[in-house]
Each structure stands twice: as C-alpha cells, then as structure tokens.
Design an enzyme around this catalytic site. Structure first.
Site, mmCIF file in Angstrom:
data_model
loop_
_atom_site.group_PDB
_atom_site.id
_atom_site.type_symbol
_atom_site.label_atom_id
_atom_site.label_comp_id
_atom_site.label_asym_id
_atom_site.label_seq_id
_atom_site.Cartn_x
_atom_site.Cartn_y
_atom_site.Cartn_z
ATOM 1 N N LYS A 229 0.816 -1.213 0.000
ATOM 2 C CA LYS A 229 0.000 0.000 0.000
ATOM 3 C C LYS A 229 0.850 1.264 0.000
ATOM 4 O O LYS A 229 0.621 2.185 -0.795
ATOM 5 C CB LYS A 229 -0.939 -0.021 1.214
ATOM 6 N N ASP A 248 -6.230 0.609 0.286
ATOM 7 C CA ASP A 248 -6.236 0.636 1.747
ATOM 8 C C ASP A 248 -7.564 0.087 2.227
ATOM 9 O O ASP A 248 -8.349 -0.441 1.440
ATOM 10 C CB ASP A 248 -6.024 2.067 2.244
#
Length: 289
Positions: A229, A248
């Site tokens: 991420k 996310d």
DNA sequence: TATCAGGCCCTAG
DNA sequence: CTAGGGCCTGAT
C-alpha cells in the site's frame, strides 16, 4: 502575487484527500498579518487561504471558487508551483473517461472534481507515508510537523512568515533521536530509510529514472517498513505514476461494495490513481474524516 | 476504558 | 504462500 482562473482545482479537496500532509487552511481572524504589506491583507470575499509547504518551499494560496491568488512571484509560480499542483494537466479529460454507466464513480468524481495529484517530493512522500500506516490524518500531520520543527531548517518565506523545511535523510537517520517524536513503532522505519538513503543503499534519483513501475514497486517494497500500500502511495504521489492504485481499508470496502467483479483497471489505464483519489475522498469525506 | 486509525513485520502452519 | 497476532500513540 499571481492571479489565475483554474478549473478542476480545489485546495480544500486536495488537502482532505490525504495525499499531502503539509497543507493547511489558515483561519482569517487568526492572521493579524502583522508586518505584511497592504496587498497581503487583501482577501476577496468568501475566500479560503491555504499554507502549503513542499520540501523546502512555502507558499500561501487563496481560493474563491475557481479564482486563485498565489502569494509568490510570477517566476516561482511558473518554475515550481504550477508544476507542483499539476496545473498543466487537464483533469476534465480524466473525468470524461469515466463510464456513463458507472454511477458511483461519476458521483465520486463530481464530488471531488477539484482533486489533482500533486507532484510532491519523493523523499518527503516516503517519510510521510511511512508515518501514515495504521494511523489517522490528524496524527500524521502532527508527526510530520514535529519532525520538521525539530530537524528541518527554519526558513523565512517571501511574505515574512517562518516555516520549517522537510528534514533530509541524514537528519532522520538516528532512531534514538526519533524516539521522542511520537512516531510509535514507525520510528525505526524512518531511521532505517534515512540511513539507507544517506548512505546510498537507496538511490532516490535512480528510482525517479526507472522506467518500469513494477520494478519500482519491487524496490520500494524491499525497503523495511514499506509494503504494497505505501509503495503504491509513493509511486502515485512521489513519482507521479498516476496509474498506481493504492488499496487501503477504505478502497477495499469500496471495491467490495461497488465493484464485486473487480475494478475496471483496463478502462482507466493511465489514470487509475486519479480514480482512486476520487473514490477515497468521496467515501472518507462522506463518513466525516 | 476500550477501540481504532489510509499497514507492515514476523512467525506458524 | 497465507493467515493472524502484535505493534506505538493519541483521539474519541
């Protein structure tokens, strides 16, 4: 001062989209504007004013709808801020690419139509998004400001206001010193990165010049503390690889709810990251930060 | 007081 | 390789 009329550009949306943690609204009455010239004090009615710090630079910008005042000279605007805010890119073209059938993305893009992907400094993005993990926006901002005030160079902007530049890798390479900064367990990631960069194990310029995004992603995730991420955030915000698509917890929920058969990455090739920002801002904005 | 926030590392299976 | 526990801290 530079005055411009710009569409698809909204400072509040960009600040709240969570891509930059050194952009804040200045409340009007809290600014006595002592020492500033008469020109500095001029606010057009209903305008909002933002302070933006980027690496070692600082500027204030006023906005009222699509009218803007940049409090810097023409040259600095042309040479730096215009590019920083990605003002040469037509975001209307990105929005036009959204499928007419896709109600959700249409609404999200309408809601956040002033979002742009800033061209932030790579090092700054690496640090701020290492801090961002498992963390909330308010605290991320606090942590970043604390680092700058403690280890960054104190500077004076053209208007006379002081600010703190982002500290360089060397200044953030000692974990013991970072212990007091309230970074939590992330301090060791920052220190390791600071050391790796200042000693040349991680070469920022090489990362900037690498062609293959997949290889950049690989190199980033090899760095201690950087996972999938955060690597995508670094690529999107620090390298302007606007195809990068950070997933996310918010985006994960959105994809499950609105794109059970998968997000159409093909369709948005070359601007997937922009769509990600629209969706993230739409969802987090609705839920109330 | 407990929970949670734009994850990641590390260890078991 | 995948799953799940643990992690700093401050805000609510």
């Amino acid at each position: 001062m530079v005055e411009k009329q710009i569409s698809h550009f909204d400072l509040r949306q960009i600040a709240d989209s969570g891509q930059c943690f050194r952009m804040r609204a200045l409340s009007r009455d809290a600014e006595p504007d002592c020492g500033g010239g008469a020109e500095e004090g001029l606010l057009f009615d209903g305008a909002v004013r933002f302070a933006v710090t980027a690496a070692d630079r600082y500027v204030e910008v006023e906005q009222r709808e699509d009218r803007f005042r940049f409090f810097c000279c023409e040259q600095e605007f042309e040479e730096f801020w215009s590019r920083y805010f990605d003002l040469e890119t037509d975001y209307g073209k990105f929005i036009d690419r959204i499928g007419k059938r896709d109600r959700y993305l249409q609404q999200a893009a309408c809601f956040g139509n002033g979002i742009r992907i800033l061209r932030q400094d790579l090092w700054e993005v690496m640090v701020t998004f290492l801090i961002s993990q498992n963390n909330n926006m308010k605290r991320i901002r606090q942590c970043v400001e604390r680092l700058c005030e403690n280890f960054g160079e104190k500077r004076e902007a053209a208007g006379g206001k002081t600010y703190y530049a982002m500290p360089g890798p060397e200044a953030l390479s000692d974990v013991d010193v970072l212990k007091d900064m309230g970074l939590g367990y992330r301090d060791k990631y920052i220190a390791a990165l600071g050391t790796a960069v200042s000693e040349g194990f991680v070469d920022l310029d090489r990362l900037r010049q690498m062609k293959d995004p997949r290889q950049v992603h690989k190199e980033l995730t090899d760095i201690y503390g950087i996972g999938d991420k955060v690597a995508n955030c670094i690529q999107l915000f620090g390298l302007h690889q606007i195809d990068a698509f950070p997933v996310d917890t918010w985006i994960r929920k959105i994809l499950e709810r609105h794109y059970p058969k998968g997000f159409p990455m093909r369709r948005y090739k070359g601007c997937a990251g922009v769509m990600q920002q629209y969706m993230f801002y739409y969802e987090s904005g609705r839920q109330g930060q």
